[in-house]
Design an enzyme around this catalytic site. Structure first.
Site, short mmCIF file in Angstrom:
data_model
loop_
_atom_site.label_atom_id
_atom_site.label_comp_id
_atom_site.label_asym_id
_atom_site.label_seq_id
_atom_site.Cartn_x
_atom_site.Cartn_y
_atom_site.Cartn_z
N GLU A 1 0.60 -1.36 0.30
CA GLU A 1 -0.03 0.00 -0.55
C GLU A 1 1.24 1.15 0.06
O GLU A 1 1.50 1.02 0.32
CB GLU A 1 -1.02 0.09 1.51
CG GLU A 1 -0.64 -0.46 2.46
CD GLU A 1 1.27 -0.11 2.83
OE1 GLU A 1 0.96 1.46 2.73
OE2 GLU A 1 2.04 -0.86 3.64
N GLU B 1 3.67 -0.37 1.35
CA GLU B 1 4.31 -0.57 0.15
C GLU B 1 4.36 -1.98 -0.45
O GLU B 1 4.36 -1.82 -1.15
CB GLU B 1 6.21 -0.24 -0.13
CG GLU B 1 6.54 1.01 0.00
CD GLU B 1 7.97 1.59 -0.27
OE1 GLU B 1 8.39 0.94 -1.09
OE2 GLU B 1 8.43 3.27 -0.24
#
Length: 363
Positions: free
Chosen positions: A174, A317
């Site tokens: 994300e 991430e």
């Protein structure tokens, strides 16, 4: 029937017969029972997912859900909100943390704009924007129920497409400034935990900012009163579009019988949402690493799943996923290439004794 409803209906448990056969195969490899630890459990679980003892990963990707969070206007993050846009555009260059690790492991990135505040226009970024950032959850619901469902369905659609393209191992990541706040609020609501038990410092908060963050999250939960028996209600009131999108990825992976990897806290909360919607999704999940975030202890206790690594990582991430990919592939290579007891000259009767020892000692 909506895509979400259809997907939940289609999800089935993994193949327990294949899992048990894989365990027996692994137990008969030329080694003491259980001596390769988590590599053995990973290999057996993977067999349950695919229905085959011998497996190989051909294509792998980390899906990165990018979205902004309206609660940032309350000062819950030390980073400015425009970092979400800047980082979203950086991902295709493969120079971010997850990018270099994905490239190192011959993995791709699947980058999705599910709710970035600014307009995103890039050929390597999927445009699936549900809304341009959520509303400020400390003043009211972050989004409508319909928007939360749509974001979940974005994740399902993305994984459906990846399955059609031949991807057979998925990671979740994300990008969204403020999403340690939304993920903490979602977890606190779903597990009926006090904010003080789960809230973390996030990225570089001062003590004063940390106290403000806790106050904001408590206010968000008090104002919205999310129903912990209704995952969608929790997501739409105190969640984020990135979390909802990743929740859809976990559901989509289970529907397509694909293994899917949890990164850290935020994707872990998305996994928790998927698990609450359909417990069988857990059969398809692997946890990459134990994040430095405070709340992960509660998360993995609820999911009853153990992370592969503890590397003091807290980047997000999806950066833990490529590392887990390597471990998963090592496990599969071990299952398919290691010699059996018979192949090294140990008689079948002796190998059965070793398996009996395992069963008696519950190894």
């Amino acid at each position: 029937m909506t895509l979400l409803q259809e997907t939940i209906k289609e999800i089935r448990p993994s193949d327990k017969k294949a899992l048990e056969e894989a365990k027996l195969h692994i137990d008969n490899l030329a080694k003491p029972i259980g001596s390769l630890g988590k590599l053995e459990t990973i290999g057996a679980k993977f067999a349950g997912i695919t229905g085959k003892i011998i497996n190989k990963v051909n294509k792998k990707t980390v899906v990165i859900m990018c979205a902004d969070n309206g609660v940032c206007e309350e000062g819950v993050s030390a980073a400015p909100q425009n970092i979400t846009t800047l980082m979203t555009y950086c991902f295709p260059k493969m120079t971010t943390g997850v990018g270099v690790l994905a490239e190192f492991t011959n993995s791709t990135l699947t980058i999705v704009d599910v709710g970035v505040k600014d307009e995103i226009n890039h050929p390597k970024i999927l445009s699936k924007n549900v809304m341009h950032g959520t509303n400020n959850m400390s003043k009211g619901p972050a989004m409508t129920r319909e928007q939360a469902i749509k974001a979940i369905e974005v994740g399902i659609e993305v994984v459906d497409d990846l399955a059609k393209q031949g991807y057979d191992l998925i990671g979740t990541g994300e990008m969204g400034i403020g999403n340690t706040s939304t993920s903490t609020a979602v977890m606190a609501a779903l597990l009926s935990l006090n904010i003080d038990e789960v809230v973390g410092m996030g990225a570089g908060l001062t003590p004063e900012q940390f106290e403000n963050k806790k106050s904001v999250l408590k206010r968000a939960l008090d104002i919205n009163k999310p129903d912990n028996e209704d995952v969608i209600d929790v997501l739409c009131k105190v969640g984020g579009l990135d979390i909802a999108g990743m929740c859809g990825c976990f559901l989509g992976a289970a529907k397509n019988r694909l293994p899917i990897v949890i990164d850290g806290l935020i994707s872990g909360v998305a996994a928790l949402c998927a698990y609450k919607l359909k417990p069988e999704t857990l059969d398809y999940m692997f946890a990459s690493h134990k994040s430095e975030e405070k709340a992960v202890e509660h998360l993995f206790r609820e999911l009853k799943i153990n992370p592969m690594l503890d590397l003091n990582m807290r980047l997000g991430e999806g950066s833990g996923c490529p590392l887990a990919f390597n471990i998963i592939e090592a496990s599969l290579y071990m299952v398919s290439h290691m010699a059996s007891f018979n192949q090294v000259g140990i008689q079948e009767e002796e190998s059965k004794k070793l398996v009996d020892i395992r069963d008696k000692n519950n190894i």
